[in-house]
Design an enzyme around this catalytic site. Structure first.
Site, mmCIF file in Angstrom:
data_model
loop_
_atom_site.group_PDB
_atom_site.id
_atom_site.type_symbol
_atom_site.label_atom_id
_atom_site.label_comp_id
_atom_site.label_asym_id
_atom_site.label_seq_id
_atom_site.Cartn_x
_atom_site.Cartn_y
_atom_site.Cartn_z
ATOM 1 N N ASP A 1 -7.960 3.753 -1.636
ATOM 2 C CA ASP A 1 -6.838 4.346 -0.916
ATOM 3 C C ASP A 1 -7.095 5.803 -0.601
ATOM 4 O O ASP A 1 -6.593 6.334 0.382
ATOM 5 C CB ASP A 1 -5.546 4.158 -1.706
ATOM 6 C CG ASP A 1 -5.151 2.698 -1.727
ATOM 7 O OD1 ASP A 1 -5.627 1.974 -2.612
ATOM 8 O OD2 ASP A 1 -4.419 2.274 -0.818
ATOM 9 N N ARG B 1 4.403 6.737 1.937
ATOM 10 C CA ARG B 1 3.564 6.388 0.795
ATOM 11 C C ARG B 1 2.617 7.561 0.530
ATOM 12 O O ARG B 1 1.971 8.057 1.440
ATOM 13 C CB ARG B 1 2.763 5.093 1.055
ATOM 14 C CG ARG B 1 3.711 3.928 1.364
ATOM 15 C CD ARG B 1 3.355 2.602 0.791
ATOM 16 N NE ARG B 1 2.794 2.488 -0.507
ATOM 17 C CZ ARG B 1 2.038 1.459 -0.886
ATOM 18 N NH1 ARG B 1 1.745 0.516 -0.017
ATOM 19 N NH2 ARG B 1 1.582 1.389 -2.119
ATOM 20 N N GLN C 1 -1.383 -8.982 -4.994
ATOM 21 C CA GLN C 1 -2.110 -9.012 -3.714
ATOM 22 C C GLN C 1 -3.378 -9.862 -3.791
ATOM 23 O O GLN C 1 -3.803 -10.431 -2.792
ATOM 24 C CB GLN C 1 -2.490 -7.592 -3.269
ATOM 25 C CG GLN C 1 -1.323 -6.703 -2.890
ATOM 26 C CD GLN C 1 -0.840 -5.863 -4.059
ATOM 27 O OE1 GLN C 1 -1.016 -6.250 -5.218
ATOM 28 N NE2 GLN C 1 -0.219 -4.741 -3.782
ATOM 29 N N ARG D 1 0.689 -3.304 4.415
ATOM 30 C CA ARG D 1 0.079 -2.605 3.280
ATOM 31 C C ARG D 1 -1.429 -2.744 3.383
ATOM 32 O O ARG D 1 -1.936 -3.540 4.177
ATOM 33 C CB ARG D 1 0.607 -3.059 1.915
ATOM 34 C CG ARG D 1 0.852 -4.494 1.638
ATOM 35 C CD ARG D 1 -0.314 -5.414 1.603
ATOM 36 N NE ARG D 1 -1.442 -4.939 0.805
ATOM 37 C CZ ARG D 1 -2.690 -5.331 0.981
ATOM 38 N NH1 ARG D 1 -2.989 -6.192 1.952
ATOM 39 N NH2 ARG D 1 -3.669 -4.900 0.238
ATOM 40 N N GLY D 2 -2.125 -1.929 2.567
ATOM 41 C CA GLY D 2 -3.580 -1.908 2.652
ATOM 42 C C GLY D 2 -3.992 -0.645 3.389
ATOM 43 O O GLY D 2 -3.386 -0.280 4.409
ATOM 44 N N ALA D 3 -5.051 0.002 2.865
ATOM 45 C CA ALA D 3 -5.428 1.337 3.334
ATOM 46 C C ALA D 3 -5.490 1.444 4.857
ATOM 47 O O ALA D 3 -4.776 2.252 5.470
ATOM 48 C CB ALA D 3 -6.772 1.723 2.712
ATOM 49 N N ASN E 1 -7.492 3.958 -6.175
ATOM 50 C CA ASN E 1 -7.340 2.598 -5.651
ATOM 51 C C ASN E 1 -6.280 1.911 -6.495
ATOM 52 O O ASN E 1 -5.742 2.476 -7.455
ATOM 53 C CB ASN E 1 -8.682 1.844 -5.691
ATOM 54 C CG ASN E 1 -8.641 0.537 -4.903
ATOM 55 O OD1 ASN E 1 -8.135 0.501 -3.787
ATOM 56 N ND2 ASN E 1 -9.133 -0.538 -5.485
ATOM 57 N N LYS E 2 -5.988 0.690 -6.146
ATOM 58 C CA LYS E 2 -4.930 -0.096 -6.801
ATOM 59 C C LYS E 2 -5.036 -0.030 -8.327
ATOM 60 O O LYS E 2 -6.123 -0.104 -8.890
ATOM 61 C CB LYS E 2 -5.039 -1.546 -6.320
ATOM 62 C CG LYS E 2 -4.024 -2.531 -6.878
ATOM 63 C CD LYS E 2 -2.600 -2.123 -6.640
ATOM 64 C CE LYS E 2 -2.301 -1.828 -5.201
ATOM 65 N NZ LYS E 2 -1.048 -1.064 -4.994
#
Lengths: 323, 323
Positions: free
Chosen positions: B214, B71, B173, B39-41, B224-225
């Protein structure tokens, strides 16, 4: 209170187990307040009043000090202890006077919360989506609650309401207690991560926000559960009405502004560990953070009056600047 | 990637266990992206590029569809898949071309993140307190990270820095991955509940906020998150600089504004349950919410450009309106 014991719902076990906790001495009641067996502004106040009565019954009026040191932020705690102490110390029959005053405080709390519901209900229109933070329902008071009392009153009048309950990390009072109350009341609701508030506001999903209060300064600045300030700032940004619901016993006239409200810093274990129920039904405590890292855990924050649309009290709804 | 397998850190096991996960087929890699093993951009982008290469190696260029559906929010996923697909489909040796393009994307990601650190480091003064949300460190990329790259660069230059890592519910996270990275890097830090951001800002404890992205729309609005929007609004309120750090591959020119950024809604189990390590060292999943209540779980939100002080890219720092 029955005899010299105080009885309360063991809130740390909710929503997984419902149990009545008996505190036999004023020291037991202090322990219950400190460890959050009893929590919530009004419930803390009532418990503290009864603890003061227990202290008189145990011939320890000096127990006042210990009771007042259990939790620093909740104004009703100091309000109740002072009322019981002053009444008892000036009475020929201090034990009976203390008990009767503590009982009066508890009954007033329930009555005031019912009136908060009647006043606040007028703010809620049919079909509204309401966001609330932490738990300010009947569990947090002697009955009815503060922030949730208008919701219950609206639902009982037949209005359709939907509640977004902020999870309220680290203790999860929204996810555990508010959701449990709402399910018991048959009110449609969803738990949301604290992070999701602004997102839902930006999407037009929130019509009104109502939260409780632990202490209200003379200028209307309000101390409440950590995270309240973020919701209030975001609500202002999106033009969403943001209400505080609290009995007037929450107002601290000796506290000129929010800067004077003491903020309790609790153990970082509350952030690092989470308790919950596993598949087998056993309660377990698990580490949910990186081992070796520390955490900050301020339990409350202060929302300046400028973000508050109104304060719903038992006497009516008032703008914070007219407090 | 080695042979036809892609290797990645199993991020769901962190910070409790460090393990390399092998995805043998493009379908395995899709599963890894979907379940957040990776995970993570930037890490999603690199993994998706390699998945596309795997699909060519397996003679399934039509696997593109499945990779792109893992995703919906991360722009680098679509960017990487398109680059690998276009390169391979126009090549005499599509398998080799696909692998080489995926590798180039991964190497560029690491290189760009290093440059983000060099540019962003200039924003960080000695003694600053930095708040970050979610994890945008080296775990979220091929190396270096985006939001944390300037922090690491500042620390390596000898500047004293302190990081407040937002827990970032529901997946944690910040509490798990960012805290783990910071501990490994020897950088002083504290995990804070997402609720504590505005409180710390109001107390002057936060000097700068840096987060990842993201997807960045053409007008600078940034996905973003979930929870990023709240921090940005509060930062604006308190006059605290709020920066996005992301390689230019995160910019989606075909996405005019934030309204066009798709927001992934994930399973409500991520909110209702928490995994963690018990006293005996066993990983356990526990229910942390009221049984019978549902939860909302939007995984991202959109921060309008007006709240963003600047975007730190590999090419320099740019104001969102000048993107």
């Amino acid at each position: 209170m029955d005899g010299s014991s105080v009885f309360m719902i063991e809130q740390n076990l909710l929503p997984f187990e419902f149990k009545i906790h008996e505190a036999k001495t004023y020291k037991d009641t202090c322990h219950a307040i400190r460890t959050m067996i009893v929590r919530g502004a009004g419930a803390i106040g009532a418990a503290a009043g009864f603890a003061m009565a227990q202290a008189f019954i145990e011939n320890h009026p000096d127990g006042r000090c210990e009771i007042e040191s259990t939790r620093p932020t909740a104004q009703t705690l100091f309000y109740a202890v002072k009322r019981v102490f002053d009444k008892a110390i000036n009475s020929k029959y201090p034990k009976r006077a203390a008990f009767e005053e503590a009982l009066a405080i508890a009954n007033e709390d329930a009555q005031h919360c019912r009136l908060i519901g009647e006043h606040g209900e007028k703010l809620i229109k049919d079909g509204m989506n309401i966001e609330t933070h932490c738990n300010a329902g009947w569990l947090a008071f002697v009955d009815w609650g503060s922030a949730l009392s208008p919701v219950y009153a609206a639902a009982r009048k037949g209005k359709n309401v939907f509640v977004y309950a902020d999870e309220t990390r680290p203790r999860g009072q929204g996810a555990r207690l508010t959701a449990w109350e709402l399910l018991n009341e048959g009110i449609p609701h969803k738990i949301i991560p604290d992070n999701a508030g602004a997102h839902l506001m930006s999407k037009g999903k929130i019509d009104i926000i109502i939260v409780g209060a632990d202490r209200i300064a003379a200028n209307g600045d309000t101390g409440n559960k950590i995270g309240t300030l973020e919701k209030a700032i975001c609500a202002k940004e999106y033009g969403i009405p943001f209400y505080i619901a609290a009995p007037t016993s929450t107002i601290d006239k000796d506290c000129p502004t929010g800067k004077d409200i003491p903020i309790e810093e609790r153990s970082d274990k509350e952030v690092l560990y989470q308790t919950g129920r596993d598949k087998e039904g056993t309660m377990r405590e698990v580490l949910v953070c990186n081992p070796g890292s520390n955490a900050g855990n301020p339990a409350f924050d202060v929302t300046p009056a400028k973000y508050i649309t109104g304060i719903i009290t038992e006497k009516g709804i008032v703008k914070p600047e007219n407090l």
